[in-house]
Design a protein around this motif. Structure first.
Motif, PDB file in Angstrom:
ATOM      1  N   TYR A  79      -3.473   5.859   0.504  1.00 31.82           N
ATOM      2  CA  TYR A  79      -2.420   6.567   1.387  1.00 31.82           C
ATOM      3  C   TYR A  79      -1.980   5.815   2.624  1.00 31.82           C
ATOM      4  CZ  TYR A  79       1.550   9.535   2.035  1.00 31.82           C
ATOM      5  OH  TYR A  79       2.878  10.647   2.831  1.00 31.82           O
ATOM      6  N   LEU A  80      -3.123   5.236   3.201  1.00 34.97           N
ATOM      7  CA  LEU A  80      -3.489   4.060   4.566  1.00 34.97           C
ATOM      8  C   LEU A  80      -2.571   3.021   3.860  1.00 34.97           C
ATOM      9  CD1 LEU A  80      -6.052   5.646   6.462  1.00 34.97           C
ATOM     10  CD2 LEU A  80      -3.986   5.621   7.222  1.00 34.97           C
ATOM     11  N   LEU A  81      -2.903   2.479   2.638  1.00 33.42           N
ATOM     12  CA  LEU A  81      -2.448   0.843   2.181  1.00 33.42           C
ATOM     13  C   LEU A  81      -0.992   0.992   2.865  1.00 33.42           C
ATOM     14  CD1 LEU A  81      -4.684   0.093  -0.728  1.00 33.42           C
ATOM     15  CD2 LEU A  81      -4.473  -0.785   2.052  1.00 33.42           C
ATOM     16  N   PHE A  82      -0.406   2.368   2.242  1.00 37.51           N
ATOM     17  CA  PHE A  82       0.973   2.372   1.043  1.00 37.51           C
ATOM     18  C   PHE A  82       2.213   2.679   2.938  1.00 37.51           C
ATOM     19  CE2 PHE A  82      -0.746   2.668  -2.622  1.00 37.51           C
ATOM     20  CZ  PHE A  82       0.321   1.960  -3.397  1.00 37.51           C
ATOM     21  N   TYR A  83       0.829   3.911   3.400  1.00 41.78           N
ATOM     22  CA  TYR A  83       1.867   4.025   4.170  1.00 41.78           C
ATOM     23  C   TYR A  83       1.777   2.992   5.656  1.00 41.78           C
ATOM     24  CZ  TYR A  83       2.999   6.399   9.019  1.00 41.78           C
ATOM     25  OH  TYR A  83       3.640   7.047  10.141  1.00 41.78           O
ATOM     26  N   PHE A  84       1.694   2.020   5.657  1.00 42.53           N
ATOM     27  CA  PHE A  84       1.527   0.930   6.693  1.00 42.53           C
ATOM     28  C   PHE A  84       2.178  -0.337   5.993  1.00 42.53           C
ATOM     29  CE2 PHE A  84      -2.160   3.094   8.584  1.00 42.53           C
ATOM     30  CZ  PHE A  84      -1.568   2.565  10.394  1.00 42.53           C
ATOM     31  N   ARG A  85       2.377   0.141   4.971  1.00 46.69           N
ATOM     32  CA  ARG A  85       2.728  -1.058   3.664  1.00 46.69           C
ATOM     33  C   ARG A  85       2.456  -2.642   3.491  1.00 46.69           C
ATOM     34  NH1 ARG A  85       9.397   0.260   5.245  1.00 46.69           N
ATOM     35  NH2 ARG A  85       9.414   2.052   4.444  1.00 46.69           N
ATOM     36  N   VAL A  86       1.322  -2.611   3.458  1.00 54.95           N
ATOM     37  CA  VAL A  86       0.289  -3.423   3.184  1.00 54.95           C
ATOM     38  C   VAL A  86       0.650  -4.266   2.388  1.00 54.95           C
ATOM     39  CG1 VAL A  86      -2.034  -4.572   2.339  1.00 54.95           C
ATOM     40  CG2 VAL A  86      -1.644  -2.276   3.547  1.00 54.95           C
ATOM     41  N   PRO A  87       0.705  -5.925   2.369  1.00 51.91           N
ATOM     42  CA  PRO A  87       2.127  -7.205   2.168  1.00 51.91           C
ATOM     43  C   PRO A  87       1.274  -6.646   0.509  1.00 51.91           C
ATOM     44  CG  PRO A  87       0.932  -8.688   3.955  1.00 51.91           C
ATOM     45  CD  PRO A  87       0.495  -7.092   4.083  1.00 51.91           C
ATOM     46  N   TYR A  88       1.888  -7.278  -0.445  1.00 49.81           N
ATOM     47  CA  TYR A  88       1.556  -7.734  -1.900  1.00 49.81           C
ATOM     48  C   TYR A  88       2.106  -6.161  -2.623  1.00 49.81           C
ATOM     49  CZ  TYR A  88       0.237 -12.050  -0.737  1.00 49.81           C
ATOM     50  OH  TYR A  88      -0.033 -13.532   0.240  1.00 49.81           O
ATOM     51  N   ILE A  89       2.550  -4.779  -2.066  1.00 53.63           N
ATOM     52  CA  ILE A  89       3.164  -3.530  -3.017  1.00 53.63           C
ATOM     53  C   ILE A  89       3.950  -3.374  -2.227  1.00 53.63           C
ATOM     54  CG2 ILE A  89       2.872  -1.080  -1.635  1.00 53.63           C
ATOM     55  CD1 ILE A  89      -0.111  -1.144  -0.048  1.00 53.63           C
ATOM     56  N   TYR A  90       4.975  -3.933  -1.310  1.00 52.20           N
ATOM     57  CA  TYR A  90       6.553  -3.421  -1.640  1.00 52.20           C
ATOM     58  C   TYR A  90       7.283  -5.136  -1.112  1.00 52.20           C
ATOM     59  CZ  TYR A  90       5.851   1.032  -0.866  1.00 52.20           C
ATOM     60  OH  TYR A  90       5.046   2.178  -0.685  1.00 52.20           O
ATOM     61  N   SER A  91       8.212  -5.440  -1.116  1.00 55.05           N
ATOM     62  CA  SER A  91       8.842  -6.336  -1.180  1.00 55.05           C
ATOM     63  C   SER A  91       7.994  -7.115   0.227  1.00 55.05           C
ATOM     64  CB  SER A  91      10.086  -6.731  -1.292  1.00 55.05           C
ATOM     65  OG  SER A  91      10.873  -8.022  -0.724  1.00 55.05           O
ATOM     66  N   HIS A  92       8.186  -8.730   0.127  1.00 55.42           N
ATOM     67  CA  HIS A  92       7.557  -9.426   1.423  1.00 55.42           C
ATOM     68  C   HIS A  92       8.223  -8.847   2.849  1.00 55.42           C
ATOM     69  CE1 HIS A  92       4.478 -12.122   3.004  1.00 55.42           C
ATOM     70  NE2 HIS A  92       5.723 -12.538   3.837  1.00 55.42           N
ATOM     71  N   LYS A  93       8.950  -8.664   3.134  1.00 54.09           N
ATOM     72  CA  LYS A  93      10.433  -8.707   3.948  1.00 54.09           C
ATOM     73  C   LYS A  93       9.290  -7.322   4.713  1.00 54.09           C
ATOM     74  CE  LYS A  93      14.651  -6.636   1.881  1.00 54.09           C
ATOM     75  NZ  LYS A  93      15.859  -7.489   1.552  1.00 54.09           N
ATOM     76  N   TYR A  94       9.410  -6.862   3.659  1.00 53.94           N
ATOM     77  CA  TYR A  94       8.583  -5.077   4.803  1.00 53.94           C
ATOM     78  C   TYR A  94       7.295  -4.920   4.936  1.00 53.94           C
ATOM     79  CZ  TYR A  94      13.311  -3.623   2.085  1.00 53.94           C
ATOM     80  OH  TYR A  94      14.860  -3.529   2.515  1.00 53.94           O
ATOM     81  N   ALA A  95       6.699  -5.932   5.334  1.00 55.64           N
ATOM     82  CA  ALA A  95       5.346  -6.023   5.047  1.00 55.64           C
ATOM     83  C   ALA A  95       5.287  -5.294   6.331  1.00 55.64           C
ATOM     84  CB  ALA A  95       4.075  -7.260   4.873  1.00 55.64           C
ATOM     85  N   PHE A  96       4.140  -4.702   6.564  1.00 54.08           N
ATOM     86  CA  PHE A  96       3.822  -3.952   7.785  1.00 54.08           C
ATOM     87  C   PHE A  96       5.020  -2.800   8.859  1.00 54.08           C
ATOM     88  CE2 PHE A  96       0.074  -6.721   7.395  1.00 54.08           C
ATOM     89  CZ  PHE A  96      -0.765  -6.066   7.029  1.00 54.08           C
ATOM     90  N   THR A  97       5.451  -2.586   7.467  1.00 50.91           N
ATOM     91  CA  THR A  97       7.197  -2.110   8.821  1.00 50.91           C
ATOM     92  C   THR A  97       7.091  -0.750   8.307  1.00 50.91           C
ATOM     93  OG1 THR A  97       7.984  -2.299   6.474  1.00 50.91           O
ATOM     94  CG2 THR A  97       9.081  -3.922   8.141  1.00 50.91           C
ATOM     95  N   SER A  98       7.951   0.271   8.993  1.00 49.47           N
ATOM     96  CA  SER A  98       7.386   1.193   8.642  1.00 49.47           C
ATOM     97  C   SER A  98       8.671   2.350   9.124  1.00 49.47           C
ATOM     98  CB  SER A  98       7.049   2.354  10.630  1.00 49.47           C
ATOM     99  OG  SER A  98       8.182   1.463  11.750  1.00 49.47           O
ATOM    100  N   SER A  99       9.390   3.751   8.019  1.00 47.50           N
ATOM    101  CA  SER A  99      10.142   3.794   7.403  1.00 47.50           C
ATOM    102  C   SER A  99      11.047   4.235   9.497  1.00 47.50           C
ATOM    103  CB  SER A  99       9.831   5.238   7.547  1.00 47.50           C
ATOM    104  OG  SER A  99      11.015   6.171   6.709  1.00 47.50           O
ATOM    105  N   PRO A 100      11.953   4.823   8.841  1.00 46.86           N
ATOM    106  CA  PRO A 100      12.783   4.857  10.020  1.00 46.86           C
ATOM    107  C   PRO A 100      12.631   6.652   9.926  1.00 46.86           C
ATOM    108  CG  PRO A 100      14.365   4.446   8.285  1.00 46.86           C
ATOM    109  CD  PRO A 100      13.416   4.359   8.000  1.00 46.86           C
ATOM    110  N   TYR A 101      12.634   7.451   9.096  1.00 47.84           N
ATOM    111  CA  TYR A 101      12.179   8.862   8.794  1.00 47.84           C
ATOM    112  C   TYR A 101      11.526   9.170   9.242  1.00 47.84           C
ATOM    113  CZ  TYR A 101      16.366   6.700   5.552  1.00 47.84           C
ATOM    114  OH  TYR A 101      17.342   6.512   4.869  1.00 47.84           O
TER     115      TYR A 101
END
Length: 348
Positions: A142-164
């Motif tokens: 769960y931590l990998l997805f919460y911190f948006r580790v690279p190669y999970i989502y689009s590269h521009k979202y790497a290590f970003t956080s949700s605003p909600y």
């Protein structure tokens, strides 16, 4: 004066000889009595066959009739060191259920010459290791997805956080749930069966780790949208989740205290002064009821379809476990409350 002393010495020696002969006679009688009992004891012969090939693996001679199945497993282990007791399953028939370790040989429906069938359960691991493996995996995935580790989502979202805020609350709830399970595994749970087959552990880990990754992928996705009713829905769901987690922990403590009182007599669990345990009035396994409630709250909070699907699968599996436990209680205890259901009060 000398004559008196001589007489006294003779009397003392005579008394001592009599006492010695009496003690010797008593010891001889005890030995004879014990040998008589031993001669009257009828020893058993146990023949152990392979459940698949029906080939004889071991023959145990002069087995004490008061021996348990656990004792027989230990004797079999001496002949075959690679099959330790936890890896063995002994049955009276190759197609029947395996015998419990506490069952006594002379109480089984067998004669003085007994035939048992052996089945290899495969490599085993302790329950503490099992629960640690099942709980640590979901925490890390769960931590990998919460911190948006690279190669999970689009590269521009790497290590970003949700605003909600709901995404952060969901992360906190998921972490709290599995941290609680880890603490219970180490300090609370008492396991009636010491081990689990390695192949079952692998299957369980795939289930828990895989679903955790699936849930986390959608909850932490950059395109995730908050629930329909916003903060109100999240807050109500959070209350449900927290209350059910506290209830689940209270039931586990109650079950631990029931098994840890030192008495060998078995009793079924009953409500205590803790209000969370009052659910025992209506169901046999309120720990599963609270577990289900926590995941229902998590599903409402996130309004995520994979979470709801995971909750449904968990409900099906916990219902199977709860029904089995309920039937066992009803068979074992004649005074078991008839009002109790398995998992859902008054319904199921």
């Amino acid at each position: 004066m000398c004559v008196r002393n001589k007489c006294l010495c003779v009397n003392v020696c005579f008394v001592r000889r009599l006492m010695f002969l009496g003690n010797f006679s008593l010891c001889a009688q005890r030995i004879q009595y014990q040998s008589t009992i031993m001669s009257r004891t009828t020893f058993f012969e146990v023949k152990i066959l392979d459940a698949k090939t029906k080939e004889q693996l071991c023959f145990l001679d002069k087995v004490d009739p008061r021996s348990t199945i656990g004792d027989i497993k230990s004797l079999f282990h001496r002949a075959y060191p690679r099959w330790y007791p936890a890896r063995q399953a002994l049955m009276l028939d190759a197609k029947e259920k395996s015998l419990r370790d506490e069952e006594v040989l002379q109480n089984l429906p067998v004669g003085t010459t007994s035939t048992m069938y052996f089945k290899d359960l495969g490599p085993q691991l302790g329950w503490t290791v099992v629960f640690l493996a099942e709980c640590i995996g979901p925490l890390l995935t769960y931590l990998l997805f919460y911190f948006r580790v690279p190669y999970i989502y689009s590269h521009k979202y790497a290590f970003t956080s949700s605003p909600y805020p709901v995404v952060r609350i969901a992360f906190a709830c998921h972490t709290f749930h599995y941290m609680k399970r880890l603490i219970e595994t180490i300090f609370v749970h008492r396991f009636s069966h010491g081990t689990m087959p390695l192949r079952t552990i692998v299957r369980n880990c795939v289930y828990y780790w895989g679903f955790s990754a699936w849930l986390a992928y959608y909850i932490n996705h950059p395109l995730y949208t908050p629930p329909s009713y916003g903060e109100l829905q999240v807050n109500y769901a959070l209350v449900i989740f927290v209350m059910c987690e506290l209830g689940n922990f209270s039931i586990h403590l109650t079950l631990n205290n029931l098994r840890g009182e030192g008495s060998r007599s078995r009793r079924f669990p009953e409500p205590t002064t803790n209000p969370f345990t009052w659910l025992f009035i209506f169901v046999s396994c309120p720990n599963y009821t609270y577990e289900l409630g926590a995941w229902v709250g998590f599903s409402i909070m996130t309004q995520c379809l994979p979470v709801a699907f995971y909750t449904l699968l968990g409900f099906i599996q916990m219902t199977i476990w709860a029904k089995g436990k309920h039937r066992a209680y009803s068979r074992e205890f004649k005074d078991y409350p008839t009002l109790r259901m398995a998992i859902i009060p008054l319904i199921l």
